[in-house]
Design a protein around this motif. Structure first.
Motif, mmCIF file in Angstrom:
data_model
loop_
_atom_site.group_PDB
_atom_site.id
_atom_site.type_symbol
_atom_site.label_atom_id
_atom_site.label_comp_id
_atom_site.label_asym_id
_atom_site.label_seq_id
_atom_site.Cartn_x
_atom_site.Cartn_y
_atom_site.Cartn_z
ATOM 1 N N GLY A 1 0.718 -1.285 0.000
ATOM 2 C CA GLY A 1 -0.045 0.064 -0.018
ATOM 3 C C GLY A 1 0.907 1.286 0.114
ATOM 4 N N ASP A 2 2.245 1.334 0.164
ATOM 5 C CA ASP A 2 3.125 2.360 0.063
ATOM 6 C C ASP A 2 3.685 2.399 -1.258
ATOM 7 N N PRO A 3 3.334 3.576 -1.928
ATOM 8 C CA PRO A 3 4.001 3.413 -3.160
ATOM 9 C C PRO A 3 5.436 3.418 -3.425
ATOM 10 N N TYR A 4 6.193 4.110 -2.393
ATOM 11 C CA TYR A 4 7.600 4.165 -2.507
ATOM 12 C C TYR A 4 8.208 2.817 -2.026
ATOM 13 N N ALA B 1 -0.740 -6.629 2.772
ATOM 14 C CA ALA B 1 -1.765 -5.425 2.810
ATOM 15 C C ALA B 1 -2.381 -5.361 4.446
ATOM 16 N N GLU B 2 -3.350 -4.640 4.608
ATOM 17 C CA GLU B 2 -4.132 -4.605 6.107
ATOM 18 C C GLU B 2 -4.689 -5.894 6.287
ATOM 19 N N HIS B 3 -4.734 -6.396 7.509
ATOM 20 C CA HIS B 3 -5.433 -7.778 7.919
ATOM 21 C C HIS B 3 -6.933 -7.209 7.699
ATOM 22 N N PRO B 4 -7.787 -8.275 7.188
ATOM 23 C CA PRO B 4 -9.281 -7.753 7.390
ATOM 24 C C PRO B 4 -9.825 -7.965 8.773
ATOM 25 N N ALA B 5 -10.556 -7.122 9.185
ATOM 26 C CA ALA B 5 -10.874 -6.994 10.514
ATOM 27 C C ALA B 5 -12.450 -6.286 10.796
ATOM 28 N N ILE B 6 -12.841 -6.258 11.706
ATOM 29 C CA ILE B 6 -14.269 -5.495 12.053
ATOM 30 C C ILE B 6 -14.045 -4.770 13.553
ATOM 31 N N ILE B 7 -14.894 -3.737 13.773
ATOM 32 C CA ILE B 7 -14.695 -3.341 15.168
ATOM 33 C C ILE B 7 -15.984 -3.403 15.535
ATOM 34 N N LYS B 8 -16.270 -3.697 16.811
ATOM 35 C CA LYS B 8 -17.720 -3.820 17.627
ATOM 36 C C LYS B 8 -17.301 -3.536 19.014
ATOM 37 N N GLU B 9 -18.183 -2.399 19.205
ATOM 38 C CA GLU B 9 -18.036 -1.817 20.448
ATOM 39 C C GLU B 9 -16.720 -1.563 20.959
#
Length: 457
Positions: free
Chosen positions: A224-227, A246-254
């Protein structure tokens, strides 16, 4: 007879940890420094190797020494260093010494402008929970590890690869000395303005590091970093294994982050986009070392973070006091956004102490534009003493507001006034985030902590 090493500038964070690590290996250790602060002072004293007097003493340098380990804090005209040269005693910077101790091991280096300490800490935590033997060098105190340096007979070493200068005698980045087998690169965002005068000069250091990856070596990089992506593309085809992440898939709950995995939703103690990137990078390193993905997930759930990285100093049902090391523009922006995204319904008071040479420099400060945008209240603490020590010009509120692109930015230059202001705020449905690579002039946080901790008692 055991080997004896002398440390010039033994009080530094990594230097005193290395001294303690050598002591635990059975080596004899001596050292000098002109100033030693806590916790270095107490730890060296407890180990019996705190210098009796402050200052430099050439008589401590003698032919019986196996070598000198030279800290960045020492000057080139240091009398002990001059004496060591006269006696032709081998002189090592700590990166050179770490390499000497690990040249027969597999060397894994974690590099990048941000996330290095967290990624390294995550990997260390998982390797430890998996029962693997390893040596290490990391830039912060981590839960479960007594020292920031570990040296043994293990066949693997994990190293946080810092781009800052090696020593007064060697003006190259530290990470060039480790000669990695596996390299991770998290991202590149201009830092250390006093050493790397342009972004190109700074980015070139990382490019050179990647080019040092050996045949059959591995380059793990944040795509995700172009350089960083450009650096990966420039590496010879078929020579180096290249693994993007890349970023690990996740969700936020409360207010709780859960990783989305094949095993289901797994709760973790850290949060924010950057930490999900860091976690995925750590996973790729662990996989390259033979750790199974399932094993990684089992270990990472108990990871609580490195010191001063999203560190919780006080907590109530609807408010948290965070302490974070964020100081460079990219780190500041990522940390503020992470806290706001995790707790979107809470007001966020974000305080940044301008402490580094770059952040105190009016020619660099514009790089902080929009880094405070996610905060509801944005505050800068600027110590005039720190500015004069670095021989820079004190910036005013108007300059800072223009640089940060934040018209309501508040500036404090007296720590007592900042402390009073923070203690008078209403922390119902509100988080407080303190960010700095310094220590806010040792501001006493006990009142603030008790205000938040006792809110709902």
């Amino acid at each position: 007879m055991s080997k004896q090493y002398h440390f010039i500038a033994i009080g530094g964070a990594v230097m005193h940890n290395l001294a303690l690590a050598l002591l635990s290996k059975g080596y004899e250790v001596t050292g000098s420094d002109d100033e030693i602060y806590e916790p270095s002072r107490s730890r060296l004293k407890e180990a019996g190797i705190l210098p009796e007097q402050k200052g430099w003493f050439p008589e401590k340098i003698h032919q019986g020494l196996e070598g000198i380990i030279l800290g960045m804090h020492a000057k080139v005209d240091n009398p002990e260093l001059i004496r060591a040269k006269e006696l032709k005693i081998p002189i090592y910077s700590f990166p050179e010494f770490i390499y000497e101790q690990s040249k027969n091991k597999k060397r894994v280096v974690i590099s990048g402008s941000h996330g290095k300490t967290t990624i390294t800490s995550m990997i260390l935590h998982v390797l430890k929970t998996s029962g693997m033997d390893f040596d290490y060098l990391v830039g912060a105190q981590i839960e479960g590890f007594d020292l920031m340096v570990g040296l043994s007979d293990a066949k693997l070493i994990l190293i946080e690869g810092d781009e800052y200068l090696t020593s007064p005698l060697d003006r190259r980045p530290k990470f060039f000395h480790y000669h990695h087998d596996i390299l991770l690169m998290s991202g590149i965002a201009w830092d250390h303005f006093n050493v790397f005068p342009s972004f190109k000069n700074y980015a070139d250091q990382f490019s050179q590091l990647a080019q040092m990856t050996p045949e059959n070596g591995t380059f793990i990089f944040f795509e995700g970093d172009p350089y960083v992506k450009t650096i990966a593309e420039s590496l010879p085809v078929n020579k180096t294994e290249k693994i993007p992440y890349a970023e690990h898939p996740a969700i936020i709950k409360e207010g709780q982050t859960f990783l989305l995995t094949e095993e289901g939703e797994l709760p973790i103690n850290v949060f924010g986009k950057h930490n999900l990137q860091n976690l995925q990078g750590a996973l790729e390193i662990c996989k390259s070392l033979g750790i199974k993905t399932k094993q990684f997930y089992q270990g990472i759930q108990s990871f609580k973070g490195a010191a001063k990285r999203q560190q919780v100093l006080a907590k109530a049902s609807d408010s948290i006091l965070f302490r974070d090391f964020a100081h460079a523009p990219s780190k500041l922006k990522a940390t503020v956004e992470a806290v706001k995204m995790q707790y979107p319904k809470r007001r966020l008071i974000a305080v940044q102490e301008l402490h580094t040479y770059s952040s105190l420099n009016k020619d660099f400060i514009h790089n902080y534009a929009n880094s405070f945008d996610a905060a509801d209240t944005a505050i800068i603490y600027l110590n005039p003493k720190a500015v004069s020590l670095k021989k820079l010009e004190l910036m005013d509120e108007a300059t800072l507001r223009a640089a940060f692109k934040r018209k309501d930015l508040q500036l404090f230059t007296v720590i007592e006034k900042l402390k009073k202001y923070l203690e008078e705020q209403d922390y119902h449905h509100c988080n407080l985030l303190l960010m700095s690579s310094g220590n806010y002039d040792d501001m006493d946080l006990t009142t603030l902590q008790s205000i938040i901790n006792k809110k709902h008692l």
